[in-house]
Write a protein that holds these residues in place. Structure first.
Motif, PDB file in Angstrom:
ATOM      1  N   ASP A  89       0.832  -1.205   0.000  1.00  0.00           N
ATOM      2  CA  ASP A  89       0.000   0.000   0.000  1.00  0.00           C
ATOM      3  C   ASP A  89       0.867   1.256   0.000  1.00  0.00           C
ATOM      4  OD1 ASP A  89      -2.239  -1.588   0.033  1.00  0.00           O
ATOM      5  OD2 ASP A  89      -2.525  -1.469   2.215  1.00  0.00           O
ATOM      6  N   GLU A 132       3.992   1.502  -1.107  1.00  0.00           N
ATOM      7  CA  GLU A 132       4.648   1.642  -2.410  1.00  0.00           C
ATOM      8  C   GLU A 132       3.651   2.119  -3.461  1.00  0.00           C
ATOM      9  OE1 GLU A 132       7.759   1.530  -3.147  1.00  0.00           O
ATOM     10  OE2 GLU A 132       8.262   1.119  -1.054  1.00  0.00           O
ATOM     11  N   LYS A 133       2.420   1.601  -3.381  1.00  0.00           N
ATOM     12  CA  LYS A 133       1.388   2.043  -4.315  1.00  0.00           C
ATOM     13  C   LYS A 133       1.116   3.534  -4.142  1.00  0.00           C
ATOM     14  CE  LYS A 133      -3.412   1.122  -5.677  1.00  0.00           C
ATOM     15  NZ  LYS A 133      -4.620   0.296  -5.394  1.00  0.00           N
ATOM     16  N   GLN A 134       1.034   3.943  -2.871  1.00  0.00           N
ATOM     17  CA  GLN A 134       0.797   5.352  -2.589  1.00  0.00           C
ATOM     18  C   GLN A 134       1.980   6.194  -3.060  1.00  0.00           C
ATOM     19  OE1 GLN A 134      -2.092   6.676  -1.386  1.00  0.00           O
ATOM     20  NE2 GLN A 134      -1.156   8.629  -1.916  1.00  0.00           N
ATOM     21  N   GLN A 190       1.711   6.549  -6.750  1.00  0.00           N
ATOM     22  CA  GLN A 190       0.689   7.539  -7.082  1.00  0.00           C
ATOM     23  C   GLN A 190       1.184   8.953  -6.787  1.00  0.00           C
ATOM     24  OE1 GLN A 190      -2.718   6.265  -4.817  1.00  0.00           O
ATOM     25  NE2 GLN A 190      -3.327   4.706  -6.304  1.00  0.00           N
TER      26      GLN A 190
END
Length: 638
Positions: A404, A406-408, A411
């Motif tokens: 999460d 890394e995804k954030q 983004q």
């Protein structure tokens, strides 16, 4: 709940106790930073408390008022922030968490909100709940990077770095700590490179690179000694002692640990001293000096009891039980383990109960009660399975959290890239606009300069023409200009058969005026003559000075009779010049030779005949107008 930290980091209660303390070593290095942010809100006493956290946090807690109800909402939030930081320095993380939560409940404004959020992240990290604060701490770091509060930025870098240490993400932690280290090439108002040097050393210590850790620990030690920052000096000496022992110099390492304990006791950091004693005991046990280790364990146990730390009490009791087994005292070992079991109740102490059972099985085996030892190990097998399941669940949660995060980050990176593109586009547009404005401004300046040069040239040309065409004294035309215009008027009169009268005028006895009254008076007479001529005659008439006191006037479209009338009136006006100059004894009169210019073949002949008439006027008494007549030659020419 502190056991969760040990489970997260190691999965076993036998993890060295110093790691927990060194994890805390840098957490309070930033307490004084908030003084920079809140300098306009805190009183002098509060600033002193804030600075004192790095030297004696317990003294700060003792000095803080128990009741803060009389303070404003924001001041109460600051008060809770200070309490949280001081408790965190003493490894009292539950109290630190409680204070941070109370401060955040007051909805403080930025940047106090981020300071309290980071304080809460520190406290929960110490309680083994680092995952729950990853996002909040990262958001505070992002806001700090966007703002201009360097103190908040350094604080956020440290907290996020320690969270990465807890999650075994050493590369990420090292990158953050190195960033802070680089940014502080020279000491700041409330922070120095030594603080980040100590954090970097801690990462190398966890990565089993003691030689690298020693380098940075020594840098931090030197600065803390010079500046008498006692809490951080004690923490640094602890880490330095452990790293020294790992490199093979056990005696020097234990000396450093003893000094760390002494400093911790002086500032009433009971757990700090207890961790040092426990580390010394571990080194002595490794050397087989169990008898020498026991007093240090006793002191550590006593201090952990005073600090109310059940997790470390259990750890020390297990170590004392192991010593008793090794010394052939299984009954003593079982008594100590029973005491540990009394404290290790509840789900939070699963890893401690496993360690207790392992040592308990050894004690039963030492007594010869192998059946009891087998049953304990059999039960412990189930506990290990539960522990492994819990560890796996946490690892899954950790991986999910990392995903999460890394995804954030991805983004955020995309948004940042888009934002940068938009900013660059805006900057380019603004730059183009500035260039356009500058170009327009430059063109305006150039046009203005060219206009100025043009008009200035025209004025200069007009001035030159004025000087070339008009007499500077009388204001009448110069001889050259007079003759050019006279020739032009003569040709036009001949072509269109229009009348043209010419007159040559001389001021009577002008030399005598100069001799008697001076040349200045003579100039005044000429000047007055020119002004009266320009005023008396028409603008179409040609009025020129062709000699010192001799003038040539031409009157287009005017016959000799009309010209005679104008000249007589003008002569009367000239006679008044002495009155104008206030010289009663002076007389100014005119002698005039008048001719009809159209009666002659050329302008040269006109001037010559008019000059002859002037001469006749002078010879016959002056102050008169004589009209010249064409001769027979002029008639034939016509």
């Amino acid at each position: 709940m502190i056991h969760r930290l040990f489970l997260m980091l190691t999965g076993t209660v036998m993890y060295p106790a110093y790691r927990f303390k060194r994890y805390l070593a840098g957490l309070l290095a930033f307490s004084i930073l908030s003084f920079n942010v809140f300098a306009d809100l805190w009183t002098g006493d509060a600033a002193v408390h804030l600075a004192g956290v790095r030297n004696s946090p317990q003294d700060v807690l003792d000095a803080l008022p128990a009741n803060n109800d009389e303070l404003s909402s924001e001041q109460r939030a600051l008060h809770f922030y200070l309490i949280s930081r001081a408790n965190g320095a003493l490894a009292l993380h539950e109290k630190a968490e409680e204070a941070a939560v109370a401060g955040l409940a007051l909805a403080p404004p930025p940047p106090l909100y981020d300071y309290l959020t980071l304080a809460l992240a520190e406290a929960r990290d110490g309680l083994g709940l680092a995952q729950s604060m990853i996002s909040a701490a990262a958001e505070s770091l992002a806001r700090a990077r966007d703002g201009d509060d360097e103190a908040l930025l350094f604080y956020a870098i440290s907290v996020n770095g320690y969270i990465n240490v807890t999650l075994n993400q050493y590369s990420e932690a090292l990158a953050l700590f190195q960033e802070g280290y680089r940014r502080l090439e020279s000491p700041g108002a409330f922070f120095s490179r030594a603080d980040f040097a100590s954090m970097i050393a801690l990462v190398y210590e966890y990565r089993q690179e003691p030689e690298m850790a020693l380098r940075f620990y020594r840098e931090a030690e030197t600065w803390y000694r010079q500046n008498n920052v006692r809490l951080e000096l004690a923490n640094t000496l602890f880490g330095l002692g452990k790293a020294t022992i790992q490199t093979g110099d056990g005696d020097e390492g234990m000396t450093l640990l003893l000094e760390s304990a002494d400093i911790a006791l002086n500032i009433r950091d009971l757990q700090g001293a207890a961790f040092s004693y426990e580390a010394i005991a571990s080194e002595l046990i490794d050397r087989g000096m169990t008898a020498d280790a026991s007093p240090f364990l006793d002191d550590a146990l006593s201090l952990f009891m005073q600090a109310g730390n059940p997790f470390m009490q259990i750890k020390v009791l297990i170590e004392k039980a192991q010593i008793a087994v090794d010394q052939g005292q299984p009954e003593e070992a079982l008594r100590r383990l029973a005491r540990a079991e009394e404290m290790a109740t509840g789900e939070s102490f699963l890893s401690q109960r496993i360690a207790i059972a392992d040592t308990k099985a050894r004690a039963f085996a030492a007594k010869g009660e192998h059946q009891s030892a087998y049953l304990v190990l059999l039960q412990n097998r189930q506990n290990r399975a539960l522990l492994q399941k819990e560890i796996n669940s946490r690892r899954i949660l950790e991986l999910q959290t990392r995903f999460d995060v890394e995804k954030q980050r991805a983004q955020n990176a995309l948004l940042e890239e888009q934002n940068l593109r938009q900013q660059n586009q805006l900057k380019n547009e603004q730059r183009l606009q500035r260039y356009t404005i500058a170009l327009i401004g430059l063109l305006i300046v150039v046009c203005g300069l060219l206009s100025w040069l043009y008009f200035n040239g025209k004025r200069h040309q007009k001035r030159l023409e004025q000087l070339a065409n008009y007499d500077g004294l009388t204001g009448l035309m110069t001889r050259r200009k007079t003759m050019e215009d006279a020739e032009l008027q003569y040709q036009m009169a001949q072509r269109h058969k229009t009348p043209l009268t010419a007159a040559v005028i001389d001021l009577d006895h002008f030399k005598q005026i100069n001799d008697k009254y001076g040349h200045q008076t003579g100039d005044d007479v000429l000047r007055a003559f020119g002004k009266r001529a320009q005023k008396h005659f028409r603008k179409t008439d040609i009025l020129g000075r062709i000699g010192g006191e001799e003038f040539l006037f031409l009157f287009p479209h005017t016959g000799t009779n009309d010209a005679l009338d104008m000249l007589e009136r003008f002569a009367g006006s000239v006679r008044k010049i002495p009155d104008e100059l206030k010289i009663k004894s002076m007389q100014v009169t005119l002698s005039v030779g008048l001719v009809d210019a159209t009666s002659f073949s050329n302008m040269t002949r006109v001037v010559a005949v008019a000059d002859e008439a002037l001469y006749e006027a002078k010879e016959t008494g002056r102050d008169k107008i004589v009209t010249g007549q064409p001769s027979a030659i002029d008639g034939l020419s016509q």
